[in-house]
Design a protein around this motif. Structure first.
Motif, mmCIF file in Angstrom:
data_model
loop_
_atom_site.group_PDB
_atom_site.id
_atom_site.type_symbol
_atom_site.label_atom_id
_atom_site.label_comp_id
_atom_site.label_asym_id
_atom_site.label_seq_id
_atom_site.Cartn_x
_atom_site.Cartn_y
_atom_site.Cartn_z
ATOM 1 N N VAL A 1 -5.669 55.745 41.101
ATOM 2 C CA VAL A 1 -5.152 54.636 41.917
ATOM 3 C C VAL A 1 -6.224 53.535 41.957
ATOM 4 C CG1 VAL A 1 -3.408 55.833 43.280
ATOM 5 C CG2 VAL A 1 -5.786 55.998 43.972
ATOM 6 N N VAL B 1 7.762 51.945 44.604
ATOM 7 C CA VAL B 1 6.967 52.960 45.298
ATOM 8 C C VAL B 1 7.706 54.041 46.077
ATOM 9 C CG1 VAL B 1 5.011 51.394 45.356
ATOM 10 C CG2 VAL B 1 6.461 51.483 47.312
ATOM 11 N N ALA C 1 -0.392 55.648 39.862
ATOM 12 C CA ALA C 1 0.514 54.604 40.385
ATOM 13 C C ALA C 1 0.469 53.390 39.470
ATOM 14 C CB ALA C 1 0.065 54.209 41.793
ATOM 15 N N ALA D 1 6.283 48.127 48.036
ATOM 16 C CA ALA D 1 4.820 48.030 47.963
ATOM 17 C C ALA D 1 4.273 48.464 49.318
ATOM 18 C CB ALA D 1 4.393 46.594 47.656
ATOM 19 N N GLY D 2 2.968 48.705 49.342
ATOM 20 C CA GLY D 2 2.343 49.054 50.622
ATOM 21 C C GLY D 2 1.570 50.354 50.528
ATOM 22 N N GLY E 1 -6.283 51.124 39.110
ATOM 23 C CA GLY E 1 -5.674 49.954 38.472
ATOM 24 C C GLY E 1 -6.385 49.571 37.184
ATOM 25 N N ASP F 1 -17.618 50.772 46.182
ATOM 26 C CA ASP F 1 -18.323 50.533 47.438
ATOM 27 C C ASP F 1 -18.370 51.847 48.232
ATOM 28 O OD1 ASP F 1 -19.019 49.889 50.020
ATOM 29 O OD2 ASP F 1 -17.818 48.053 50.088
ATOM 30 N N VAL G 1 -15.354 55.308 43.658
ATOM 31 C CA VAL G 1 -15.141 53.936 44.138
ATOM 32 C C VAL G 1 -16.309 53.080 43.663
ATOM 33 C CG1 VAL G 1 -13.812 54.499 46.242
ATOM 34 C CG2 VAL G 1 -16.314 54.529 46.299
ATOM 35 N N GLY H 1 -5.071 54.392 47.550
ATOM 36 C CA GLY H 1 -5.924 55.579 47.712
ATOM 37 C C GLY H 1 -6.141 55.914 49.178
ATOM 38 N N ALA I 1 4.972 56.838 41.814
ATOM 39 C CA ALA I 1 4.477 55.693 42.593
ATOM 40 C C ALA I 1 4.419 54.415 41.763
ATOM 41 C CB ALA I 1 3.090 56.007 43.139
ATOM 42 N N GLU J 1 -0.811 42.663 43.258
ATOM 43 C CA GLU J 1 -1.735 43.243 42.278
ATOM 44 C C GLU J 1 -3.095 42.550 42.400
ATOM 45 O OE1 GLU J 1 -0.898 45.904 40.148
ATOM 46 O OE2 GLU J 1 0.682 45.830 41.645
ATOM 47 N N PHE K 1 0.200 44.051 49.195
ATOM 48 C CA PHE K 1 1.337 44.233 48.281
ATOM 49 C C PHE K 1 0.998 43.798 46.857
ATOM 50 C CE2 PHE K 1 4.221 42.917 52.075
ATOM 51 C CZ PHE K 1 4.069 44.157 52.647
ATOM 52 N N LEU L 1 -9.975 54.148 46.132
ATOM 53 C CA LEU L 1 -9.663 54.428 47.545
ATOM 54 C C LEU L 1 -9.348 53.099 48.236
ATOM 55 C CD1 LEU L 1 -9.684 56.982 49.440
ATOM 56 C CD2 LEU L 1 -11.946 56.228 50.195
ATOM 57 N N GLY L 2 -8.509 52.306 47.547
ATOM 58 C CA GLY L 2 -8.120 51.013 48.094
ATOM 59 C C GLY L 2 -6.825 51.151 48.889
HETATM 60 P P1 NDP Z 1 -7.034 48.215 45.418
HETATM 61 O O1 NDP Z 1 -7.699 47.060 44.770
HETATM 62 O O2 NDP Z 1 -6.716 48.134 46.850
HETATM 63 O O3 NDP Z 1 -7.932 49.533 45.179
HETATM 64 C C1 NDP Z 1 -8.542 49.797 43.955
HETATM 65 C C2 NDP Z 1 -9.555 50.899 44.189
HETATM 66 O O4 NDP Z 1 -10.121 51.266 42.943
HETATM 67 C C3 NDP Z 1 -10.704 50.518 45.114
HETATM 68 O O5 NDP Z 1 -11.015 51.580 45.963
HETATM 69 C C4 NDP Z 1 -11.853 50.246 44.153
HETATM 70 O O6 NDP Z 1 -13.124 50.546 44.680
HETATM 71 C C5 NDP Z 1 -11.551 51.236 43.046
HETATM 72 N N1 NDP Z 1 -12.105 50.805 41.778
HETATM 73 C C6 NDP Z 1 -11.756 49.732 41.045
HETATM 74 N N2 NDP Z 1 -12.513 49.663 39.935
HETATM 75 C C7 NDP Z 1 -13.368 50.698 39.977
HETATM 76 C C8 NDP Z 1 -14.408 51.171 39.132
HETATM 77 N N3 NDP Z 1 -14.727 50.530 38.008
HETATM 78 N N4 NDP Z 1 -15.075 52.268 39.493
HETATM 79 C C9 NDP Z 1 -14.783 52.919 40.623
HETATM 80 N N5 NDP Z 1 -13.799 52.538 41.474
HETATM 81 C C10 NDP Z 1 -13.108 51.436 41.144
HETATM 82 O O7 NDP Z 1 -5.731 48.497 44.555
HETATM 83 P P2 NDP Z 1 -4.379 49.180 45.043
HETATM 84 O O8 NDP Z 1 -4.665 50.405 45.813
HETATM 85 O O9 NDP Z 1 -3.493 48.154 45.624
HETATM 86 O O10 NDP Z 1 -3.712 49.542 43.627
HETATM 87 C C11 NDP Z 1 -4.183 50.610 42.858
HETATM 88 C C12 NDP Z 1 -3.182 50.932 41.772
HETATM 89 O O11 NDP Z 1 -1.919 51.267 42.365
HETATM 90 C C13 NDP Z 1 -2.880 49.778 40.813
HETATM 91 O O12 NDP Z 1 -2.607 50.306 39.534
HETATM 92 C C14 NDP Z 1 -1.607 49.154 41.388
HETATM 93 O O13 NDP Z 1 -0.832 48.495 40.417
HETATM 94 C C15 NDP Z 1 -0.906 50.400 41.880
HETATM 95 N N6 NDP Z 1 0.074 50.198 42.937
HETATM 96 C C16 NDP Z 1 -0.240 49.453 44.048
HETATM 97 C C17 NDP Z 1 0.667 49.337 45.069
HETATM 98 C C18 NDP Z 1 0.397 48.551 46.299
HETATM 99 O O14 NDP Z 1 1.316 48.379 47.126
HETATM 100 N N7 NDP Z 1 -0.812 48.055 46.503
HETATM 101 C C19 NDP Z 1 1.978 49.989 44.981
HETATM 102 C C20 NDP Z 1 2.199 50.757 43.769
HETATM 103 C C21 NDP Z 1 1.279 50.840 42.805
HETATM 104 P P3 NDP Z 1 -13.756 49.748 45.917
HETATM 105 O O15 NDP Z 1 -12.888 50.074 47.096
HETATM 106 O O16 NDP Z 1 -15.108 50.310 46.080
HETATM 107 O O17 NDP Z 1 -13.685 48.313 45.506
#
Ligand code: NDP
Ligand code: HSE
Length: 434
Positions: A79, A134, A103, A301-302, A81, A46, A44, A15, A130, A190, A188, A11-12
Motif C-alpha cells: 500500500v 475500494v 491496492a 476512496a478513503g 503506490g 518517516d 515507510v 496502510g 482494494a 492519488e 482520496f 502506512l499512509g
Molecule cells: P499514501 O501516500 O497516503 O501512503 C503511501 C505510504 O507508502 C506512506 O506510508 C509512505 O511512507 C510509504 N512509502 C512511499 N514510498 C516509500 C518508499 N520508497 N519506501 C518506504 N515507504 C514508502 O498513499 P495511499 O495510502 O493513499 O495509497 C497507497 C496505495 O493505495 C496507492 O497505490 C493508491 O493508488 C492505493 N489506493 C488508495 C486509496 C485511497 O483512498 N487513498 C484507495 C484505493 C487504493 P511515509 O508515510 O513515511 O511517507
C-alpha cells in the motif's frame, strides 16, 4: 492455527486504515478467517510518524527490500503506490514465496501480466480487491458471484476523487481547484492527482474489471482516456437544465472479436441509477446474459473504506493459502491458459449521442450554419438551449443523435472553423448503457 504474519509496505492513508481496522475488529476477523492476523513489520520513509501509529510492537524499516526478504512474513501488503519500486518489491516478495495483497491498480494495470505469471509460477496469491472501487467487492462479484455469465458489459463510476469534484462543482458551486484540494485533504486523491482528474486511475481500474469480466488482457496504454479537466461549471449546469448529470464513466463492452474499453465524462439522464452516485462514492454495473444487470455501490476512496477490502483479501489468503494453487480462484477470474488477447476496438468506430456546447453569435443565420455543418457530417442535431453572454454571443447547447466518433471529430473541426463560432466546441458523450 498459527497467525498470518503480515508485512506492510506503506502506512499512509490505506496502510494506517488497515492497521486501525485490523486492530479494532481483530476478534470478528479471526472468527471469520480462523487465524489471527499479526502485522509483524512495516516499511515507510518517516519512522517517527509510523511509530506514532503502530506503537512499539511492530518492526519498522525504511528499507522496503528488507521487509520483503524477511523470513517471518507470510504475506506482503503493498500500500505504497507507484509502479517502479512497487513492481520490484512485489516481484521480489513473490520470488520469496510470499502472498501479496495490493491496492495498487496502476501497478496491476501496467504490469499485471508479469506479476500474475510470476505468482502462478511460484504458487502464491496476488489479491487486489482494494484496487478497484475500494469498499465494493466487485472483483469478488466478477470472479465468483457472476461466473455463470457471459458478461456483455461492465461500466461505472470508479474514481472517487473526480466524482467528488464534479459533485462539489455541480451541486455546491465550489470551484475545481478548491474541490480537488478538499479531495486531497481527505486522502482520496492519488499521490499525483492528475491520475484522478485525467481519467488514468479510472482506466487502470477498468483494465482490471474488463480482464475479469471478459477473460482478456487489456493493454492499458491503448485505452481511450479522457478526464474531467476540460469540463466547466457551465457544462454541469447546462446538462442539469436538460435533465442530465455529468459523470466520469468507465465503460468496457465485449464485441465478437474485440473489446471496447473507454473512460470519459458522459451525460447520464438524471433518473439513471448511476446519475445519483455523488461525492466520493463509486458504483459499478455489470450486465451478464443470465443475471441481467446488477449494480454495486459503495465508497470509492478513503482510509478505512479501502482497509475493508485489503483485510477481505487477507482473510481470503488466510483461508486458501494452504490449498493447492490449482484449486484457488484464478487471479483474473479465468484460468490463465484460457485468457484471450482480444484487440481493443478503435474509438473511431464507437457510436454515441453527443452534447455540444458551442459559443456562437446568437443570430438565426449563425445557428442555421451550425446545424447545416453538423448535417453535412451526418449528425442529426437540435439546439436545446441558448445561454446569452454579455457580448451578444451565446452558449448554444446541442444534442445529437448517435453518430460514430470519427464523424463527430470531423464535424467539430468544421464547426470550429465557422466565422460565427468562438473558441473550442465542448463535446461530451451522452451515455445510456443500453
Ligand atoms: P499514501 O501516500 O497516503 O501512503 C503511501 C505510504 O507508502 C506512506 O506510508 C509512505 O511512507 C510509504 N512509502 C512511499 N514510498 C516509500 C518508499 N520508497 N519506501 C518506504 N515507504 C514508502 O498513499 P495511499 O495510502 O493513499 O495509497 C497507497 C496505495 O493505495 C496507492 O497505490 C493508491 O493508488 C492505493 N489506493 C488508495 C486509496 C485511497 O483512498 N487513498 C484507495 C484505493 C487504493 P511515509 O508515510 O513515511 O511517507
Ligand atoms: N484516488 C482514487 C480515487 C483512490 O479517488 O478513486 C481509490 O482508488
Amino acid at each position: 492455527m498459527p497467525p498470518l504474519r503480515i508485512g506492510m509496505l506503506g502506512l499512509g492513508t490505506v496502510g494506517a486504515g488497515t492497521w486501525r481496522v485490523l486492530t479494532r475488529n481483530q476478534r470478528d476477523i479471526v472468527a471469520r478467517s480462523g487465524r489471527p492476523m499479526e502485522i509483524v513489520a512495516v516499511a515507510v520513509r518517516d519512522l517517527e510518524r509510523a511509530r506514532r501509529i503502530v506503537g512499539g510492537a511492530v518492526a519498522l524499516t525504511t528499507d522496503p527490500f528488507d521487509l520483503v526478504n524477511r523470513a517471518d512474513i507470510d504475506v506482503v501488503v503493498e500500500v505504497m503506490g507507484g509502479t517502479t519500486l512497487a513492481r520490484e518489491l512485489v516481484l521480489q516478495a513473490i520470488a520469496n514465496g510470499k502472498h501479496v495483497v495490493t491496492a495498487n491498480k496502476a501497478l496491476l494495470a501496467e504490469h499485471g501480466a508479469e506479476i500474475f505469471a510470476a505468482a502462478e509460477a511460484r504458487g502464491v496469491i496476488v489479491a487486489y480487491e482494494a484496487a478497484v472501487a475500494v469498499s465494493i467487492p466487485i472483483i469478488k462479484a466478477l470472479r465468483e458471484g457472476l461466473v455463470a455469465n457471459r458478461i456483455a458489459w461492465v461500466a461505472g463510476i470508479v474514481n472517487g476523487t473526480s466524482n467528488f469534484i464534479l459533485t462539489e462543482m455541480g451541486s455546491k458551486g465550489i470551484g475545481y481547484a478548491n474541490a480537488l484540494k478538499d479531495a486531497q485533504d481527505q486522502g482520496f486523491a492519488e499521490a499525483d492527482p492528475r491520475f484522478d482528474v485525467e481519467g488514468t486511475d479510472a482506466a487502470h481500474k477498468l483494465c482490471l474489471l474488463a480482464a475479469n469480466a471478459f477473460g482478456t488482457q487489456v493493454p492499458f496504454a491503448e485505452v481511450h482516456t479522457e478526464g474531467i479537466t476540460e469540463l466547466e461549471a457551465v457544462d454541469l449546469a447546462c446538462a442539469e437544465a436538460l435533465g442530465y448529470r455529468i459523470k466520469l464513466l468507465g465503460v468496457a463492452r465485449r464485441h465478437d472479436h474485440s473489446v471496447e474499453v473507454r473512460v470519459h465524462p458522459a451525460l447520464l439522464r438524471s433518473d439513471h441509477l448511476l446519475a445519483g452516485v455523488d461525492g466520493s462514492m463509486n458504483a459499478v454495473m455489470v450486465h451478464g446474459d443470465a443475471s441481467g444487470t446488477t449494480l454495486y455501490y459503495g465508497a470509492g476512496a478513503g482510509s478505512e473504506q479501502t482497509a475493508s477490502a485489503v483485510i477481505a483479501d487477507l482473510v481470503d489468503v488466510a483461508r486458501s493459502a494452504a490449498c493447492d494453487p490449482s484449486e484457488r480462484v484464478p487471479h483474473r477470474a479465468f484460468q490463465s491458459h484460457a485468457m484471450a488477447d482480444l484487440p481493443l476496438r478503435p474509438m473511431a468506430d464507437t457510436t454515441s449521442a453527443w452534447y455540444l456546447r458551442i459559443i456562437c453569435s446568437a443570430t438565426p443565420t449563425a445557428e442555421r450554419a451550425l446545424l447545416r455543418t453538423l448535417a453535412r457530417f451526418g449528425l442529426q442535431a437540435r439546439i436545446y438551449g441558448r445561454y446569452a453572454q454579455p457580448d451578444h454571443s451565446a452558449h448554444h447547447v446541442v444534442l445529437t443523435q448517435p453518430v460514430a466518433y470519427a464523424a463527430l471529430r470531423r464535424a467539430l473541426v468544421s464547426l470550429e472553423q465557422l466565422p460565427a463560432v468562438q473558441g473550442k466546441v465542448r463535446a461530451v458523450r451522452v451515455e445510456t448503457l443500453e
